[in-house]
Design a protein around this motif. Sequence first.
Motif: not given
Length: 515
Positions: A457-476
Amino acid sequence: MRPPLFPLTAEWLNTNQALAWPQLKGQVVVLDFWTYCCINCLHVLPDLAYLEKVFADQPVTVIGVHSAKFANEQKQENIILAVQRYDVRHPVVIDNDHQLWDEFAIKAWPTIVVVDAEGQIRGQVSGEGHRHELEQTIAFLLEEGREKGVLAEQSVMRAVVSLSELPPSVLRFPGKLCFDDQGRRLFISDTNHHRIMITRFISPTEVVIEAIVGSGVVGFKDGKGKEAAFSSPQGLCYSAGYLYICDTGNHALRQLEVGTSIDESAGSYEVTTLAGTGLQAEFKASGGESLATDLNSPWDVAYRDQYLLVAMAGSHQLWRYDFNTQLIEAYAGNGYENLVDGLRLTAQLAQPSGIAVVQNKVYFADSETSSIRVLDLDDQVVKTLVGQGLFVFGHQDGDADGALFQHPLGLCATSAELFIADTYNHAIRHLDLKTGMVSTLINRTEHAVCLIGDVSCELLPLAEPNDVKKLGDNLYLADTNNHLIRVYNLKTNLLETLAIRADTEDKNTSLGPQL
């Protein structure tokens, strides 16, 4: 024929009271049956806004009837955000159980029903592109009402419309993302601010704004920096010092000079138009000289070998722009909306909204069929990797044959895997291209009650994410309805919010009152 009654228990948006037909006596009423996932429905909204403006001083009332297709579209909070996102300024009644849809015998989205000042249904039309005939019909019914002496003095809209405004924010419904080839800059389509944000990384979870390009006001204008104007820009891709932009609301492809490095880009930011006239293409348009060719809601774009491949959501196709000839053409899909595989020009697509190219494969999110598909550039065949049809959707992991998505809008690809913004599931999904297995990386957990100590409950959940991009070990992630960019670390499974800082030394990066 008199129209069916509005259900007494129906929920209404954009109005301070529920509406009923006795209250609408003397009005010419335009009912728009829509659902906010549907690109054809979105194309009708500017027509309705035009009609509202033309007849602003007359007794004409526009009412949206939101009859949802997807389960996610039945939630009031999501419909409210869609109404805000698409600047709907008339009352909207929520028709989740399709009671009004059935009673009016509606068969397709969008459908518009016109009711005269005496409360009789006088016309019905489905699909888009009917602005002129609707204007003529309304004008005729107004004149008829005047001759009969049954018109009200003014539109009921003035008395009942009550809009909810969003608070200021750095981003407003951000749509798409991309990086430069060095991974030093993050480009953001700040969709509902009608501009492009150029940022440089300070750390994986913090960026500073290098520049903001676009006036922030809807328009279609080339020029430098804030002299340029966009309309609801979406897809982005970068190549050799240029950012290519799907200027979705203008039905155009734009080019933004950003330089090959941070130092080289300073002082440029010239915007030019590559393709499109500012007008929406008609059905079955095939292409031609790029600046003389109408496009149809380009939603995402990818670069490959002197070409741009475009997810043309409005025409249910992929298009291709050739830098050498400046020609643009329909490249995959015959324009009919469905899930049909086959040779690229005979296959049927359904509102492709995310695209990624790896070697000879063009992967795309086919949103209306809740599917992930691929065009093989070698054999010129479109194949479905995951997905079953226009009305088959859900959230199911496992083998590709049984896995389900719900209206995915974005993706990115490597040679071995896809990361997918499963938009209406508020999730980020993973597809292993070797095994065909689908899994969920980030999921939205529903809570009836949050208890003390409940970490989820402490983390804001995603709300209709429209895109995802990968850079290194991270997804943006473009966390669109939260107006944020989020960062998900694939090694630690930690989800954070990207900090966006203004560069106080550069006047071009000022966000004004939004910070």
